[in-house]
Design a protein around this motif. Structure first.
Motif, short mmCIF file in Angstrom:
data_model
loop_
_atom_site.label_atom_id
_atom_site.label_comp_id
_atom_site.label_asym_id
_atom_site.label_seq_id
_atom_site.Cartn_x
_atom_site.Cartn_y
_atom_site.Cartn_z
N ARG A 21 12.88 -12.84 1.89
CA ARG A 21 13.26 -12.40 3.24
C ARG A 21 12.44 -11.21 3.72
N TYR A 43 7.97 -15.91 7.83
CA TYR A 43 9.41 -15.95 8.04
C TYR A 43 10.00 -16.87 6.98
N CYS A 44 10.80 -16.29 6.09
CA CYS A 44 11.40 -17.07 4.99
C CYS A 44 10.33 -17.83 4.21
N GLY A 173 25.67 -16.03 13.72
CA GLY A 173 24.94 -14.95 13.05
C GLY A 173 25.53 -13.61 13.40
N ASP A 174 26.85 -13.58 13.59
CA ASP A 174 27.58 -12.36 13.95
C ASP A 174 28.69 -12.19 12.93
N THR A 175 28.58 -11.15 12.09
CA THR A 175 29.57 -10.98 11.03
C THR A 175 30.96 -10.71 11.58
N VAL A 197 22.71 -16.27 10.46
CA VAL A 197 22.06 -15.16 9.76
C VAL A 197 22.12 -13.94 10.66
N PRO A 198 22.90 -12.91 10.30
CA PRO A 198 23.07 -11.75 11.19
C PRO A 198 21.80 -10.92 11.30
N LYS A 199 21.54 -10.45 12.51
CA LYS A 199 20.38 -9.58 12.74
C LYS A 199 20.74 -8.12 12.45
N VAL A 200 22.01 -7.77 12.64
CA VAL A 200 22.49 -6.41 12.38
C VAL A 200 23.85 -6.51 11.68
N ASN A 201 24.30 -5.40 11.13
CA ASN A 201 25.63 -5.31 10.50
C ASN A 201 25.89 -6.47 9.54
N PRO A 202 25.16 -6.55 8.44
CA PRO A 202 25.32 -7.69 7.52
C PRO A 202 26.61 -7.69 6.72
#
Length: 278
Positions: A21, A43-44, A173-175, A197-202
């Motif tokens: 990643r 990317y991946c 992708g939002d926790t 897949v979250p971009k922020v706040n994993p």
């Protein structure tokens, strides 16, 4: 020798190939491309926009030469991920109730998989009202827009389903939505599958009582499919018209206009844009 996950037959997470990643290759932690001496990160570990790419033999999949590449390319992620989440990860049962958060390609592929499994109700949740009507073609039976609700969406879902859905899928992708998806499931056997897949706040936060009462939270990577052995069967299903693929293609764009594809994605104006190299 095969790695432990491969030998177990229980997972598609291969230790030998890995999932890098950080934008570099799993094998030596370097990039394969550069421009003016500066590295171009992957990317991946995928270099999708090259005209020619050398891949590990474990990543090369032999499919029918009759299969149109501009259609089956959708099986590389979105459609396959959604179908696999419905079939392999959740194992949706006939007559069940399903709720899907996020009606992009992944979410609509979950809907397609749920429909093919005989789910009785497939509820789609999205803040884009334009997606409601289009989603019916993929199996969505009811559409909910959280922005047009006086109650939290999880309460609405629990009310209309008589206690919660059998299965819920987080495809955004939002926790934060993972907690909402868990709350939308029923007690006892409700299962939430997260694909985004979250971009922020994993980090995920959820009250322990959601699990104490029997709910399950499962993660899904590529729908649990093992590309080398499973992708050919999905290609065959498409050839037999057992699954939808081309219906997800809303735009065909030449490579020089690739930025337009990104704009359409950000605007929410497309499902899948197929980029043609020539």
């Amino acid at each position: 020798m095969k790695c432990r996950p491969c030998k177990s037959g229980k997972s598609n997470i291969c230790e030998a190939l890995g999932l890098e990643r950080r934008g570099v290759m799993h094998s030596d932690h370097t990039t394969r491309f550069s421009i003016n001496g500066k590295p171009i990160f992957h990317y991946c570990a995928v270099s999708s926009f090259s005209e020619y790419t050398v891949v590990h033999s474990g990543c090369a999949v032999k499919v029918s030469p009759l299969a149109p590449l501009d259609k089956i390319c959708l099986l590389s992620c979105g459609v396959a991920a959604g179908l696999g989440a419905a079939w392999n990860v959740a194992n949706i049962s006939k007559g069940s109730t399903v709720v899907i958060f996020g009606l992009g390609t992944v979410g609509l592929s979950v809907a397609q998989g749920a429909k093919l499994r005989g789910a009785s109700r497939i509820i789609g949740v999205d803040t884009n009202p334009k997606k409601g009507e289009k989603a019916k073609a993929f199996g969505i039976t009811e559409f909910l827009d959280p922005n047009h609700s006086d109650q939290p969406i999880q309460q609405v879902i629990k009310h209309i389903t008589g206690g919660g859905a059998d299965y819920s899928f987080e495809c955004i992708g939002d926790t934060g939505m993972i907690t909402t998806a868990l709350q939308s499931c029923c007690d006892g056997w409700g299962m939430t599958v997260t694909l985004g897949v979250p971009k922020v706040n994993p980090e995920i936060k959820a009250h322990y009582s959601l699990f104490l009462t029997g709910r399950t939270l499962k993660g899904s990577l590529f729908g649990g499919w093992k590309p080398k052995s499973d992708l050919p069967s999905l290609v065959d299903m498409y050839a037999k018209k057992e699954i939808q693929l081309e219906e997800f293609i809303t735009h065909n764009i030449p490579f020089e206009d690739i930025n337009k594809a990104f704009d359409l994605m950000v605007e929410g104006s497309c499902l899948r844009c197929v980029i043609h190299m020539k």
